[in-house]
Design an enzyme around this catalytic site. Structure first.
Site, short mmCIF file in Angstrom:
data_model
loop_
_atom_site.label_atom_id
_atom_site.label_comp_id
_atom_site.label_asym_id
_atom_site.label_seq_id
_atom_site.Cartn_x
_atom_site.Cartn_y
_atom_site.Cartn_z
N ASP A 1 33.83 56.73 27.38
CA ASP A 1 32.84 55.84 27.71
C ASP A 1 32.24 55.27 26.18
O ASP A 1 31.82 56.15 25.43
CB ASP A 1 31.59 56.02 28.67
CG ASP A 1 31.05 54.69 29.06
OD1 ASP A 1 30.63 54.14 28.32
OD2 ASP A 1 30.86 54.84 30.34
N CYS B 1 20.79 37.99 41.91
CA CYS B 1 20.21 39.00 41.21
C CYS B 1 20.71 38.90 39.84
O CYS B 1 19.97 39.36 38.80
CB CYS B 1 20.52 40.21 41.80
SG CYS B 1 22.37 40.65 41.93
N ALA C 1 27.05 54.72 36.49
CA ALA C 1 26.57 54.94 37.65
C ALA C 1 27.69 55.79 38.55
O ALA C 1 27.49 56.76 39.19
CB ALA C 1 26.12 53.72 38.29
N ARG D 1 20.10 54.47 37.90
CA ARG D 1 21.12 54.92 38.84
C ARG D 1 22.12 55.54 38.20
O ARG D 1 22.92 56.10 39.05
CB ARG D 1 21.57 53.51 39.00
CG ARG D 1 22.23 52.77 37.87
CD ARG D 1 22.64 51.52 38.03
NE ARG D 1 22.95 50.85 37.00
CZ ARG D 1 22.31 50.30 35.51
NH1 ARG D 1 21.04 50.50 36.03
NH2 ARG D 1 23.02 49.85 34.79
N LYS E 1 26.92 58.17 26.30
CA LYS E 1 26.93 58.61 27.77
C LYS E 1 28.12 59.47 28.08
O LYS E 1 27.58 60.60 28.83
CB LYS E 1 27.07 57.13 28.65
CG LYS E 1 26.15 56.23 28.79
CD LYS E 1 26.54 55.08 29.52
CE LYS E 1 25.38 53.99 29.87
NZ LYS E 1 25.86 52.86 30.76
N ASP F 1 32.80 48.77 34.60
CA ASP F 1 31.94 47.53 34.83
C ASP F 1 32.43 46.13 34.54
O ASP F 1 31.84 45.09 34.49
CB ASP F 1 30.53 47.72 34.40
CG ASP F 1 30.50 48.01 33.00
OD1 ASP F 1 31.68 47.77 32.41
OD2 ASP F 1 29.16 48.08 32.49
N ASN F 2 33.74 46.08 34.37
CA ASN F 2 34.35 44.65 33.92
C ASN F 2 35.64 44.50 34.05
O ASN F 2 36.29 45.76 34.60
CB ASN F 2 34.21 44.49 32.54
CG ASN F 2 34.97 45.44 31.57
OD1 ASN F 2 36.01 45.08 31.28
ND2 ASN F 2 34.36 46.52 31.20
#
Length: 822
Positions: free
Chosen positions: A600, A728, A574, A611, A624, A672-673
């Site tokens: 990636d 969430c 994103a 997104r 990606k 993302d980590n």
């Protein structure tokens, strides 16, 4: 866990530029101006600040590629060769005439623009448009929601908010860089329709900030070019175009209107109409001028915010309740209460003092860390024994917006974006008024680098300031106004992306009533991004290239450095997609000496499409990085980009070796980590490379600039542990023991405690129960009624054998049908 520094999403949007400004100021004050990456890092830092301004607040909302188009209610579409006849059986006979349609055929879909016979609009291109039916806030029709695609958006916004959004029609006037960004964000968000209005033609100048234009589009109408690319983002959103003069009466067809290139005189006229319309039409005026930007919002005389912050209601576990007037409620001291004086709360599961379990909201006062006072006499209640949970009841808030005509003279409290610039918002409020008068008198914007035009604008600002009387400014800062004049003609991509995100979110707030809107002015500047050495007029002269707008602000020397940069982008999800788009438009790594490496190791899945806007449904299963790099190269064919599918870590140091790291100009994280972030941070620390770090979590975000020998690195500080798992994550992506336990408890209570209790309440007093639910009239009441109906009808159990069958089906649904493949 992301490094979150602020509590609320929009506050983080406003605070990201603070970090940016402080980093820049310190950097240029104490760093070496001639260092290899100094200037490059400044501009790229602005890019990341831009991404974060929108990513955290709006990223979870960016959902596109819906599988089907939502038809207007009561409309039957019949196709006849090149025209479509639309018949609406729900309107009066006077509006039942046939409507013609212009179909834009783009790739794998057909975008339709219908025309109501009561308001036909034609232009030189033969394009005709339709009136979009009004649907006031809160009167949305239920729409099917693809939960696989919209899982994260559902977790943050909820079904009712999304349904309101799906029923909203939006007008965007001015499709330059800023207008295109706003349109992109709203189309991805999934509004019902978007009208693109622009009477102008594409100029080479526009290519510095607009990702939907190419050099082949120069000379064509902006709206007509943009619709073909923007419609591709989301087939479920109807995208219209209007290329003729806009009349104020046409605004009645929309729930929200946005103007990005309009004079103050015309803006006041349109705003008066929107403010006085019933129901009011949300009006937003926004501009991006060089390194300066502004937003004005007016959502009507009385605008109701149903959920101010989007956070879950605060709760507490009760330890004791006194039989007093007023009563003292104490809670366990494991966790501090977050209640405030005046909050309304409800009690549940209280043993002994059962009178409090009636669900009635009660006001509290004297809120402290572990106790509060209840404004109620409990002397006649039963004696408290044990247990009980107290839960905050979130109250709607009514905002009284002033029209632009009044707000110009009395702006009130202007939202701060940088607390080191307390004097800046009033000055920029004056500067944008002076620019409007300059344009109205001269017929054009100030020429970049023109001292004559700069002095004229300063003179106009001084005259306006003198007429303010007691409200005039003591210092109008001629140096800042000079920078403002030099860059006023340019729309820069980072600024367009930032304000496009902010304004897109304001439209969502206006259409849904969720999250506190901007009230009412917001100004931002990033003059710290300018080169430290003085710029000569010759440096700002256009070169007849797609970067001319950027050159008019930063100069040709900086542009050359950007093009020669060697950048490493880690992650193409994103954040990575947005960063790639911005880097391509800015010309970063777009020369033979420059290179952008993006890596990636992930592949595209359906859930990514909501997104990660560079991907399409036909890209599912592909790498990606490869798809994202290809899409970025289509935005700017000069981009020198290499896509890799390697994970960045100790196991790939043979790929990303010492030579690779030493040759880099800057590193950008889009991960993302935390573990991967820490590894990249350590490599940058070792090789002394600047790192731009960022991340999002729901409606929150963070950004951090790591500069060698000047700022702390990413791993130098750690976040405190979270108090509880984000809901969430629990409901959509449980991935550890705590998440699974919390999810299981929530599902157990819903199936075997809350729903049966509601059913029993209905069976015992049907009329009273129905009246209570009807008076509540909110999404929660609707969901409760749906569960009751399901329990009494579709899943009704009359025998023990029925209960066994019900349990067996539930087990299969939870642990077989919903199981994800490894």
């Amino acid at each position: 866990m992301l490094k979150l520094g602020f509590k609320f999403g929009f506050f983080m949007v406003a605070s990201a530029p603070i970090l940016l400004g402080l980093a820049f100021r310190t950097y240029f004050g104490g760093g070496d101006a001639n260092s290899r990456f100094s200037i490059i890092f400044v501009v790229l830092s602005l890019v990341v600040s831009v991404i974060m301004a929108f990513s955290g607040v709006f990223r979870s909302l960016l959902h596109y590629m819906l599988p089907r188009k939502r038809p207007s209610e009561g409309v039957v579409v019949e196709e006849e060769e090149d025209a479509i006849v639309s018949k609406n059986n729900s309107t009066s006979s006077s509006s039942a005439a046939a409507s013609s349609v212009k179909k834009h055929r783009i790739g794998h879909f057909v975008a339709e623009s219908t025309v109501n016979s009561n308001s036909l609009i034609s232009n030189n291109h033969g394009i005709v448009e339709r009136d979009v039916p009004i649907m006031a806030l809160g009167h949305s029709n239920p729409s099917d929601i693809d939960e696989d695609l919209h899982s994260r958006q559902l977790a943050v916004y909820g079904r009712e908010t999304m349904r309101r959004l799906f029923a909203s029609n939006v007008l965007i006037s001015g499709i330059q860089g800023l207008g295109a960004e706003i349109a992109k964000n709203l189309i991805l968000a999934g509004v019902k329709s978007v009208m693109l209005h622009d009477e102008g033609k594409v100029e080479l100048w526009d290519l510095s900030s607009n990702f939907v234009f190419s050099e082949d589009d120069v000379g064509k109408n902006r709206a007509l070019v943009a619709v073909q690319n923007l419609q591709e983002l989301n087939n479920a959103v109807v995208v219209h175009t209007l290329t003729t003069k806009l009349a104020k009466e046409q605004l009645a067809d929309f729930q929200a209107v946005v103007f990005t290139d309009i004079s103050l005189e015309k803006a006041i006229e349109f705003n008066d109409y929107c403010h006085n319309h019933q129901p009011p039409i949300a009006f937003i005026k926004t501009e991006a001028r060089g390194l300066f930007g502004s937003v004005f919002c007016d959502f009507g005389p009385e605008f109701t915010v149903f959920d101010v912050d989007g956070e879950d209601p605060h709760t507490g576990i009760i330890a004791s309740i006194s039989n007093d007037n007023p009563a003292l409620v104490s809670c366990v001291d494991d966790e501090r209460l977050e209640f405030q004086d005046g909050d309304l709360v409800v009690f549940s599961e209280v043993h002994g003092m059962k009178e409090l379990n009636d669900g009635k909201p009660r006001k509290i006062k004297n809120a402290r860390a572990y106790s509060f006072t209840l404004e109620e006499d409990t002397t006649g209640f039963g004696t408290y024994e044990k247990g009980g949970i107290v839960t905050q009841v979130k109250q709607p808030k009514v905002l009284n917006f002033k029209p632009l005509r009044e707000a110009l003279n009395d702006p009130g409290d202007i939202l701060f974006s940088d607390f080191s610039k307390f004097d800046r918002p009033p000055l920029l409020h004056l500067a944008f008024q002076a620019l409007d008068k300059f344009v109205s008198e001269s017929g054009c914007f100030p020429i970049p680098g023109s001292e004559e035009d700069a002095q004229k604008l300063i003179s106009i600002a001084s005259n306006i300031n003198e007429k303010l009387g007691d409200g005039r400014l003591e210092d109008i800062n001629p140096k800042l106004l000079r920078h403002f004049a030099f860059g006023a003609k340019a729309v820069l991509n980072p600024m367009a992306a930032m304000f496009g995100g902010i304004v897109g979110q304001e439209v969502v707030k206006a259409c849904s009533g969720k999250f506190h809107p901007l009230f009412q002015f917001f100004y931002f500047d990033s003059v710290e991004s300018l080169p430290t050495e003085p710029l000569q007029p010759s440096d700002l002269k256009p070169l007849n290239s797609r970067y001319d707008a950027q050159i008019s602000v930063f100069g040709s020397k900086l542009q050359k450095k950007l093009e020669d940069s060697k950048v490493f982008l880690v992650g193409s999800g994103a954040l990575g997609c947005e960063l790639l788009k911005n880097l391509a438009l800015m010309g970063v790594s777009c020369s033979n000496h420059g290179k952008l490496t993006v890596t990636d190791d992930d592949v595209i899945e359906k859930s990514n499409l909501s997104r990660q806007f560079l991907f399409r449904d036909w890209n599912i299963g592909q790498a990606k990085s490869t798809v994202a790099a290809s899409a970025a190269a289509s935005i700017n064919p000069r981009l020198n980009v290499e896509a890799l599918q390697n994970r960045v870590g100790p196991e790939t140091e043979n790929v990303f070796d010492d030579t690779f790291w030493e040759n880099l100009s800057v590193v950008i994280n889009a991960l993302d980590n935390v573990n991967a972030r820490l590894y990249v941070d350590q490599r940058c620390l070792y090789f002394q490379k600047a790192l731009l770090e960022s991340g999002t979590l729901g409606a929150k975000c963070n950004t951090q600039m790591v500069i060698p020998h000047l700022t702390e690195n990413y791993g130098a500080s750690r976040d405190p542990p979270e108090k509880q798992a984000p809901m969430c994550t629990v409901h959509s992506f449980p991935h550890n023991i705590d998440h699974c336990l919390t999810w299981a408890r929530s599902e157990f209570e819903g199936l075997l405690e809350k729903t049966p209790a509601e059913v029993n309440a209905y069976l015992s007093k049907p009329s009273e129960y129905v009246t209570t639910m009807r008076n509540a009239g909110d999404a929660q009441a609707r969901d409760t009624l749906e569960r009751v109906l399901e329990c009494l009808d579709r899943e009704r159990c009359e025998t023990f054998q029925d209960c066994i069958g019900w349990a067996r089906l539930k087990f299969e649904d939870y642990f077989s049908n919903r199981q994800l493949p490894y």
